[in-house]
Design a protein around this motif. Structure first.
Motif, PDB file in Angstrom:
ATOM      1  N   ILE A 204       0.858  -1.196   0.000  1.00 26.82           N
ATOM      2  CA  ILE A 204       0.000   0.000   0.000  1.00 26.82           C
ATOM      3  C   ILE A 204       0.888   1.238   0.000  1.00 26.82           C
ATOM      4  CG2 ILE A 204      -0.178  -0.015   2.552  1.00 26.82           C
ATOM      5  CD1 ILE A 204      -3.033   1.151   2.215  1.00 26.82           C
ATOM      6  N   PRO A 205       0.585   2.231  -0.849  1.00 28.41           N
ATOM      7  CA  PRO A 205       1.380   3.474  -0.854  1.00 28.41           C
ATOM      8  C   PRO A 205       1.387   4.115   0.540  1.00 28.41           C
ATOM      9  CG  PRO A 205      -0.075   3.403  -2.770  1.00 28.41           C
ATOM     10  CD  PRO A 205      -0.463   2.237  -1.899  1.00 28.41           C
ATOM     11  N   LYS A 206       2.507   4.710   0.916  1.00 33.51           N
ATOM     12  CA  LYS A 206       2.634   5.330   2.250  1.00 33.51           C
ATOM     13  C   LYS A 206       1.651   6.478   2.426  1.00 33.51           C
ATOM     14  CE  LYS A 206       6.432   4.444   5.104  1.00 33.51           C
ATOM     15  NZ  LYS A 206       5.621   3.264   5.309  1.00 33.51           N
ATOM     16  N   ASP A 207       1.326   7.102   1.277  1.00 29.09           N
ATOM     17  CA  ASP A 207       0.391   8.226   1.328  1.00 29.09           C
ATOM     18  C   ASP A 207      -0.673   8.041   0.249  1.00 29.09           C
ATOM     19  OD1 ASP A 207       1.447  11.462   2.502  1.00 29.09           O
ATOM     20  OD2 ASP A 207      -0.568  10.576   2.340  1.00 29.09           O
ATOM     21  N   GLY A 208      -1.714   8.830   0.344  1.00 22.42           N
ATOM     22  CA  GLY A 208      -2.762   8.724  -0.687  1.00 22.42           C
ATOM     23  C   GLY A 208      -3.680   9.922  -0.600  1.00 22.42           C
ATOM     24  N   ASN A 209      -4.669   9.970  -1.514  1.00 22.55           N
ATOM     25  CA  ASN A 209      -5.599  11.112  -1.468  1.00 22.55           C
ATOM     26  C   ASN A 209      -7.050  10.660  -1.561  1.00 22.55           C
ATOM     27  OD1 ASN A 209      -5.983  10.349  -4.042  1.00 22.55           O
ATOM     28  ND2 ASN A 209      -5.032  12.148  -5.010  1.00 22.55           N
ATOM     29  N   ILE A 210      -7.304   9.441  -1.089  1.00 19.33           N
ATOM     30  CA  ILE A 210      -8.688   8.937  -1.045  1.00 19.33           C
ATOM     31  C   ILE A 210      -9.073   8.730   0.418  1.00 19.33           C
ATOM     32  CG2 ILE A 210     -10.240   7.034  -1.650  1.00 19.33           C
ATOM     33  CD1 ILE A 210      -8.403   6.429  -4.061  1.00 19.33           C
ATOM     34  N   TYR A 211     -10.210   9.314   0.817  1.00 20.04           N
ATOM     35  CA  TYR A 211     -10.667   9.067   2.199  1.00 20.04           C
ATOM     36  C   TYR A 211     -12.079   8.490   2.164  1.00 20.04           C
ATOM     37  CZ  TYR A 211     -13.229  13.580   2.051  1.00 20.04           C
ATOM     38  OH  TYR A 211     -14.078  14.615   1.722  1.00 20.04           O
ATOM     39  N   VAL A 246     -14.979  -4.205   2.673  1.00 15.57           N
ATOM     40  CA  VAL A 246     -13.979  -4.941   1.888  1.00 15.57           C
ATOM     41  C   VAL A 246     -13.653  -4.193   0.597  1.00 15.57           C
ATOM     42  CG1 VAL A 246     -13.541  -7.065   0.571  1.00 15.57           C
ATOM     43  CG2 VAL A 246     -14.535  -7.210   2.832  1.00 15.57           C
ATOM     44  N   ALA A 247     -14.676  -3.666  -0.070  1.00 18.31           N
ATOM     45  CA  ALA A 247     -14.458  -2.966  -1.349  1.00 18.31           C
ATOM     46  C   ALA A 247     -13.701  -1.654  -1.135  1.00 18.31           C
ATOM     47  CB  ALA A 247     -15.800  -2.707  -2.028  1.00 18.31           C
ATOM     48  N   ASP A 248     -14.100  -0.908  -0.103  1.00 15.41           N
ATOM     49  CA  ASP A 248     -13.387   0.352   0.192  1.00 15.41           C
ATOM     50  C   ASP A 248     -11.937   0.068   0.586  1.00 15.41           C
ATOM     51  OD1 ASP A 248     -16.351   1.852   1.526  1.00 15.41           O
ATOM     52  OD2 ASP A 248     -15.215   2.558  -0.214  1.00 15.41           O
ATOM     53  N   PHE A 249     -11.755  -0.965   1.417  1.00 20.10           N
ATOM     54  CA  PHE A 249     -10.394  -1.312   1.877  1.00 20.10           C
ATOM     55  C   PHE A 249      -9.517  -1.734   0.696  1.00 20.10           C
ATOM     56  CE2 PHE A 249      -7.133  -2.745   4.724  1.00 20.10           C
ATOM     57  CZ  PHE A 249      -6.565  -3.850   4.093  1.00 20.10           C
ATOM     58  N   HIS A 250     -10.065  -2.580  -0.176  1.00 20.76           N
ATOM     59  CA  HIS A 250      -9.276  -3.121  -1.301  1.00 20.76           C
ATOM     60  C   HIS A 250      -8.819  -2.000  -2.235  1.00 20.76           C
ATOM     61  CE1 HIS A 250      -7.957  -6.161  -4.189  1.00 20.76           C
ATOM     62  NE2 HIS A 250      -8.607  -5.496  -5.149  1.00 20.76           N
ATOM     63  N   ARG A 251      -9.706  -1.063  -2.532  1.00 17.93           N
ATOM     64  CA  ARG A 251      -9.328   0.055  -3.419  1.00 17.93           C
ATOM     65  C   ARG A 251      -8.203   0.878  -2.763  1.00 17.93           C
ATOM     66  NH1 ARG A 251     -13.499   3.019  -2.850  1.00 17.93           N
ATOM     67  NH2 ARG A 251     -12.432   3.786  -1.013  1.00 17.93           N
ATOM     68  N   ASN A 252      -8.362   1.155  -1.458  1.00 14.02           N
ATOM     69  CA  ASN A 252      -7.344   1.954  -0.758  1.00 14.02           C
ATOM     70  C   ASN A 252      -6.021   1.193  -0.656  1.00 14.02           C
ATOM     71  OD1 ASN A 252      -9.414   3.777  -0.470  1.00 14.02           O
ATOM     72  ND2 ASN A 252      -9.703   3.476   1.744  1.00 14.02           N
ATOM     73  N   LEU A 253      -6.101  -0.135  -0.528  1.00 17.61           N
ATOM     74  CA  LEU A 253      -4.878  -0.959  -0.450  1.00 17.61           C
ATOM     75  C   LEU A 253      -4.072  -0.820  -1.751  1.00 17.61           C
ATOM     76  CD1 LEU A 253      -3.435  -3.279   1.261  1.00 17.61           C
ATOM     77  CD2 LEU A 253      -4.677  -4.880  -0.217  1.00 17.61           C
ATOM     78  N   LEU A 254      -4.763  -0.818  -2.871  1.00 18.61           N
ATOM     79  CA  LEU A 254      -4.074  -0.778  -4.165  1.00 18.61           C
ATOM     80  C   LEU A 254      -3.662   0.647  -4.558  1.00 18.61           C
ATOM     81  CD1 LEU A 254      -6.125  -3.306  -6.366  1.00 18.61           C
ATOM     82  CD2 LEU A 254      -4.153  -3.746  -4.888  1.00 18.61           C
ATOM     83  N   LYS A 255      -4.494   1.629  -4.192  1.00 17.40           N
ATOM     84  CA  LYS A 255      -4.238   2.991  -4.685  1.00 17.40           C
ATOM     85  C   LYS A 255      -3.664   3.914  -3.603  1.00 17.40           C
ATOM     86  CE  LYS A 255      -7.580   3.144  -8.446  1.00 17.40           C
ATOM     87  NZ  LYS A 255      -8.573   3.990  -9.134  1.00 17.40           N
ATOM     88  N   GLY A 256      -3.771   3.505  -2.348  1.00 17.20           N
ATOM     89  CA  GLY A 256      -3.439   4.418  -1.253  1.00 17.20           C
ATOM     90  C   GLY A 256      -4.706   5.116  -0.802  1.00 17.20           C
TER      91      GLY A 256
END
Ligand code: AHG
Ligand code: MN
Ligand code: MN
Ligand code: MN
Length: 327
Positions: A204-211, A246-256
């Motif tokens: 998972i990226p260390k940072d991201g811009n999805i909340y 699960v869907a929200d977590f999976h997207r954030n795992l891949l994109k940050g």
């Protein structure tokens, strides 16, 4: 370019499990078999989910679970299917499920493992054809093999998990899991009835811009949560909240990104359950280089006191979890 693990993308889940088992000097194959049993149940739920609208198995079942939630037919079907697959597999001695108030002793005293599961996550989305999932945690029993299952067996800290994962029934069906040596994702090919390695060594990226947070409860959030939401808006971050963890977590795992289910007026400990939602995703997130806390302490360090205990949940990119939980 991150160094990919030596395993070639595209091998089957079975081959991958076998290969990884060989990496464990004293592996007896029981955990491998348990992972296969879970994958089998996932294939069955994939089939039910994909036909829900046709088999009139969508909609409410007409009962409530211990959470006070109205059970959907697929909640009950998924629960039965996973319990049956785990019982037939012969590796577990007990199951903890969101859909059952008490511990399910499967009358297999020689089973060495405990499974804690959310058989169907995101039930509110079943009837509107939005992605849903299954979440599972695997523990080794602490009571002597051959004896009765104990409370200690099913109330272990998340740090004691030997494996954890989820199935995501989305545009494709995926199984993502860890045994403590990184995170790998497998995509299901229904025409072949096999899961194939598609996401090797997920980081998972260390940072991201999805909340991801349900802002409907904004008025009852604690000050630090309101402050963080305002920060995200000022940064022009992207708000994405599907209503399926699960869907929200999976997207954030891949994109940050970060998923937050904080305390609110309705529930002082938030909504999500430690034993069969938060622990598994916290283990996966940490194994992928991310972070998971209850706002104060590491999820995996929390000593569960009851089967269906809820905790506030902040999970995702490390820098975002740190920013969201700063005072
Ligand atoms: P479940 O369907 O297993 O009960 O879990 C639902 C959870 C989680 O999947 C989702 O993110 C959250 O509930 C949505 O809750 P709100 O509708 O309160 O936002
Ligand atoms: Mn539920
Ligand atoms: Mn859930
Ligand atoms: Mn559920």
């Amino acid at each position: 370019m991150q160094n990919r693990i030596a395993t070639p993308v595209g091998i089957t889940l079975d081959r991958f499990i076998k290969k990884k088992q060989n990496d464990f000097a004293f592996a007896t194959g029981e955990l491998s078999q348990l992972l296969r049993d879970i994958a089998l149940a996932g294939k069955i739920i994939h089939r039910e989910v994909n036909r829900a609208g046709l088999l009139s198995i969508s909609g409410a079942y007409g009962t409530e679970n211990v959470q006070g939630e109205e059970q959907q037919k697929l909640d009950v079907i998924a629960n039965i299917r996973f319990i049956r697959a785990l019982k037939n597999g012969g590796e577990v001695c007990a199951i903890v499920s969101e859909e059952d108030e008490e511990i399910l002793d499967v009358q297999n005293p020689n089973g060495r493992y405990i499974v804690a599961m959310d058989p169907l996550d995101g039930s509110s989305n079943i009837d509107v054809n939005v992605s849903i999932g299954t979440i599972f945690s695997i523990f080794r029993r602490v009571s002597p093999v051959g004896g009765p299952v104990s409370q200690e067996d099913v109330l272990q800290k998340g740090s004691e998990q030997v494996a954890a994962g989820y199935l995501l029934y989305g545009s494709s069906t995926m199984m993502v899991y860890t045994t403590g040596r990184g995170v790998n994702g497998f995509t299901y090919d229904p025409s072949l009835g096999e899961f194939f390695l598609s996401h090797a060594n997920i980081r998972i990226p260390k940072d991201g811009n999805i909340y991801s947070i349900n802002e409907g409860s904004y008025e009852s959030f604690e000050p630090h949560v309101i402050k963080y939401i305002k920060f995200c808006k000022k940064q022009n971050y992207t708000a994405r909240y599907i209503g399926s963890l699960v869907a929200d977590f999976h997207r954030n795992l891949l994109k940050g990104g970060i998923y937050i289910y904080p305390a609110n007026k309705k529930s002082v400990n938030g909504k999500l359950r430690l034993n069969y939602e938060c622990n598994a995703l916290a283990f996966i997130c940490e194994q992928a280089g991310g972070k998971a806390t209850d706002g104060k302490q590491r999820i995996l360090d929390i000593q569960p006191k009851s089967l269906h205990q809820r905790v506030p949940f902040y999970v995702g990119s490390t820098n975002m979890v740190d920013a969201a939980t700063a005072d």
